[in-house]
Design a protein around this motif. Structure first.
Motif, short mmCIF file in Angstrom:
data_model
loop_
_atom_site.label_atom_id
_atom_site.label_comp_id
_atom_site.label_asym_id
_atom_site.label_seq_id
_atom_site.Cartn_x
_atom_site.Cartn_y
_atom_site.Cartn_z
N ASP A 239 0.82 -1.21 0.00
CA ASP A 239 0.00 0.00 0.00
C ASP A 239 0.86 1.26 0.00
O ASP A 239 0.57 2.24 -0.69
CB ASP A 239 -0.93 0.01 1.23
N LYS A 240 1.93 1.24 0.79
CA LYS A 240 2.79 2.42 0.91
C LYS A 240 3.46 2.79 -0.41
O LYS A 240 3.74 3.97 -0.65
CB LYS A 240 3.86 2.18 1.98
N VAL A 241 3.74 1.79 -1.24
CA VAL A 241 4.42 2.09 -2.52
C VAL A 241 3.43 2.15 -3.68
O VAL A 241 3.82 2.09 -4.84
CB VAL A 241 5.54 1.05 -2.81
N GLY A 242 2.13 2.28 -3.35
CA GLY A 242 1.13 2.50 -4.39
C GLY A 242 0.71 1.28 -5.17
O GLY A 242 0.47 1.38 -6.38
N PRO A 244 -2.18 -0.98 -4.44
CA PRO A 244 -3.33 -1.40 -3.62
C PRO A 244 -3.92 -2.75 -4.01
O PRO A 244 -4.40 -3.47 -3.13
CB PRO A 244 -4.33 -0.26 -3.83
N GLN A 245 -3.93 -3.08 -5.30
CA GLN A 245 -4.52 -4.36 -5.70
C GLN A 245 -3.68 -5.53 -5.19
O GLN A 245 -4.22 -6.53 -4.71
CB GLN A 245 -4.66 -4.42 -7.22
N GLU A 246 -2.36 -5.40 -5.30
CA GLU A 246 -1.49 -6.45 -4.78
C GLU A 246 -1.61 -6.53 -3.26
O GLU A 246 -1.56 -7.62 -2.67
CB GLU A 246 -0.04 -6.18 -5.18
N ALA A 247 -1.76 -5.36 -2.63
CA ALA A 247 -1.94 -5.35 -1.17
C ALA A 247 -3.21 -6.09 -0.78
O ALA A 247 -3.22 -6.88 0.17
CB ALA A 247 -1.98 -3.91 -0.67
N ARG A 248 -4.29 -5.83 -1.51
CA ARG A 248 -5.56 -6.47 -1.20
C ARG A 248 -5.44 -7.99 -1.27
O ARG A 248 -6.03 -8.72 -0.44
CB ARG A 248 -6.62 -5.99 -2.20
N ALA A 249 -4.67 -8.48 -2.24
CA ALA A 249 -4.49 -9.93 -2.36
C ALA A 249 -3.80 -10.49 -1.12
O ALA A 249 -4.13 -11.60 -0.66
CB ALA A 249 -3.66 -10.25 -3.60
N GLN A 250 -2.87 -9.73 -0.54
CA GLN A 250 -2.19 -10.20 0.67
C GLN A 250 -3.14 -10.20 1.87
O GLN A 250 -3.10 -11.12 2.69
CB GLN A 250 -0.98 -9.31 0.96
N TYR A 251 -3.98 -9.19 1.96
CA TYR A 251 -4.95 -9.15 3.06
C TYR A 251 -5.93 -10.32 2.96
O TYR A 251 -6.26 -10.96 3.97
CB TYR A 251 -5.73 -7.84 3.04
N ASP A 252 -6.39 -10.61 1.75
CA ASP A 252 -7.31 -11.74 1.56
C ASP A 252 -6.64 -13.05 1.95
O ASP A 252 -7.26 -13.91 2.59
CB ASP A 252 -7.78 -11.79 0.11
N LEU A 253 -5.38 -13.20 1.53
CA LEU A 253 -4.64 -14.41 1.87
C LEU A 253 -4.43 -14.52 3.38
O LEU A 253 -4.54 -15.61 3.95
CB LEU A 253 -3.29 -14.42 1.14
N ALA A 254 -4.16 -13.39 4.03
CA ALA A 254 -3.99 -13.40 5.48
C ALA A 254 -5.26 -13.87 6.19
O ALA A 254 -5.19 -14.65 7.16
CB ALA A 254 -3.61 -12.00 5.98
#
Length: 343
Positions: A239-242, A244-254
């Protein structure tokens, strides 16, 4: 105890010094644990009435679950520990430790506390037993009790397990210099590549990193140790490096990983508050708060209430989250937003 810390200072001074080694892949540790499990299983085929071997097998499966994040090891651990206790129901300190470690891993901290206290009664000179109690009481929000158990653990065995717990305790109290000292002693005491790598990682967490360094660190970490906590931190770095879609995938996996491991709803509450349904975030947070009133759950409650536009109710929880001195960047971000909305 922690105002003058004379006993901790003494424990740090007598730490065994070993040269840290380079980190090796987690597969090395997994293979060693798996071989140990297979050896114990072979032994038990010949001597099935050995409660100590059953307890050791159970503890090994708890550790395998920790390093592999494979939830199938939990029922295996439970079966082995149950058999150990069937064979020796009283005074079976090793099995009590195993049951406590299993309960902590499953985030059943009240049960972990009870098993840990039984283990301490059976094995009063066991640092492992004290470690189970420290972990459980920290998560339950019993800071005074956790402090006593931690001091006893340091007295009994000043090594990696006790020093890293001391570092966490200091961090929760905002005493970062002392946390670094404890981690330095843990690193000096490390006798395996995995332990040394863990200590170095914790030291780096306290020192801080640039956004790009953080991204690289967590990418490498989740490729080896895909825990829900690390996946969330990797998502934040993305998220910090812009991204968001890749970040969302990590949250879902978590979230999926947490559910598979039978974990609590703390991770779900924080993810839902930032990236999902605010009402759902509050339901998750309230469920956890009903079970344990720690700084961690206080922060989750505060943030969930805030995103539901109930900042006045959130503030007392935010106050509790930082009452010991905890200054985690995410906790401070939550607190600043809550205070800002009340001005």
């Amino acid at each position: 105890m922690w105002k003058t810390i004379p006993l901790l200072a003494a424990a740090l001074a007598v730490a065994a010094c070993a040269s840290p080694q380079a980190a090796t892949p987690a597969a090395t540790q997994t293979s060693s644990l798996q071989r140990n499990a297979e050896s114990l299983q072979a032994k038990l085929r010949g001597t099935p009435d050995d409660p100590a071997a059953w307890a050791q097998l159970g503890a090994t499966h708890v550790e395998l679950a920790r390093v592999t994040f494979d939830p199938q090891h939990y029922p295996r651990a439970e079966r082995a520990l149950t058999e150990s206790l069937r064979l020796k129901p009283e005074g079976n300190g090793e099995a009590y430790i195993g049951r406590g470690a299993l309960a902590n891993a499953r985030h059943d901290f009240a049960a972990a506390r009870d098993w840990g206290q039984r283990a301490v009664a059976a094995l009063p000179h066991s640092a492992q037993a004290q470690g189970v109690v420290v972990d459980a009481l920290t998560q339950l929000g019993d800071d005074a009790g956790a402090s006593v158990a931690l001091q006893r653990m340091l007295d009994l065995q000043p090594g990696v397990a006790s020093f890293t717990r001391a570092a966490h305790h200091f961090e929760l109290h905002g005493r970062l210099d002392e946390a670094r000292v404890a981690l330095d002693r843990a690193l000096e005491s490390a006798s395996s590549p995995e332990a040394a790598a863990f200590c170095r990682f914790q030291l780096d967490e306290l020192k801080g990193r640039t956004d790009e360094e953080e991204l690289k660190t967590y990418l490498e970490l989740v490729s080896r140790v895909p825990s829900p906590e690390h996946l969330v931190r990797y998502g934040r770095a993305l998220d910090k490096v812009g991204k968001p879609q890749e970040a969302r995938a990590q949250y879902d996996l978590a979230l999926r990983q947490s559910r598979a491991l039978g974990g609590d709803d703390l991770t779900a509450a924080l993810i839902a508050a930032d990236h999902g349904d605010p009402a759902e975030a509050l339901r998750f947070a309230e469920k956890e708060w009903a079970k344990r009133q720690s700084a961690f759950t206080a922060d989750a409650m505060a943030w969930a209430l805030h995103v539901n536009e109930r900042s006045a109710e959130a503030l007392p929880y935010s106050d509790k989250a930082v009452a010991l001195g905890w200054r985690d960047p995410e906790v401070l971000r939550h607190r600043e937003a809550i205070l800002g909305s009340l001005r």
